[in-house]
Design an enzyme around this catalytic site. Structure first.
Site: not given
Ligand code: AMP
Ligand code: ZN
Length: 114
Positions: A7, A30, A46, A93, A98, A100
């Site tokens: 968010c 990412d 959200h 994992g 949020h 994605h």
């Molecule tokens: P998940 O493990 O499926 O919840 O994926 C979360 C993803 O968010 C991971 O691949 C992280 O590398 C990515 N992530 C976390 N913080 C950031 C950020 N500030 N900017 C870009 N990607 C992020």
């Molecule tokens: Zn959010």
């Protein structure tokens, strides 16, 4: 959600590399890519995880898949192939709660996932 990192990214309070944006969703690189292309596509609303998807908010999911196909085409992945991944829950994992979708490509991808 005040304490949600994604968010905050949507609001611009945390920097990100934008790949695509419209009224419903936001896509960005990412921060820790697992492939040459690793884009995250998120709804602006959200939604914590797939567990929270319901009749009132599910429209954005189809839209996100449309956007994913567009991004993949723009990045030249359509023919070779790519993967769209959602991790739902800690056991799968999920680390950011949020909703994605990971759009991953640009290299050969193994299956099954670990
Ligand atoms: P998940 O493990 O499926 O919840 O994926 C979360 C993803 O968010 C991971 O691949 C992280 O590398 C990515 N992530 C976390 N913080 C950031 C950020 N500030 N900017 C870009 N990607 C992020
Ligand atoms: Zn959010």
């Amino acid at each position: 959600m005040d304490d949600c990192i994604f968010c905050k990214i949507i609001k611009g309070d945390i920097p990100s590399t934008k790949v695509y944006e419209d009224d419903l969703c936001y896509a960005f690189n990412d921060i820790s890519p697992t492939a040459p292309v690793h884009v995250l596509i998120i709804p602006k609303q959200h939604i914590a995880s797939c567990n929270e998807v319901n009749g009132e908010n599910s429209g954005v999911i189809g839209h996100i898949f449309e956007v994913a196909a567009k991004i993949a085409a723009d990045l030249g992945l359509s023919e070779k192939g790519y993967r769209i991944v959602n991790n739902c829950g800690e056991g799968a994992g999920q680390t950011v709660f949020h909703l994605h979708f990971h759009l991953i490509g640009g290299r050969d991808l193994l299956w099954p996932a670990g």
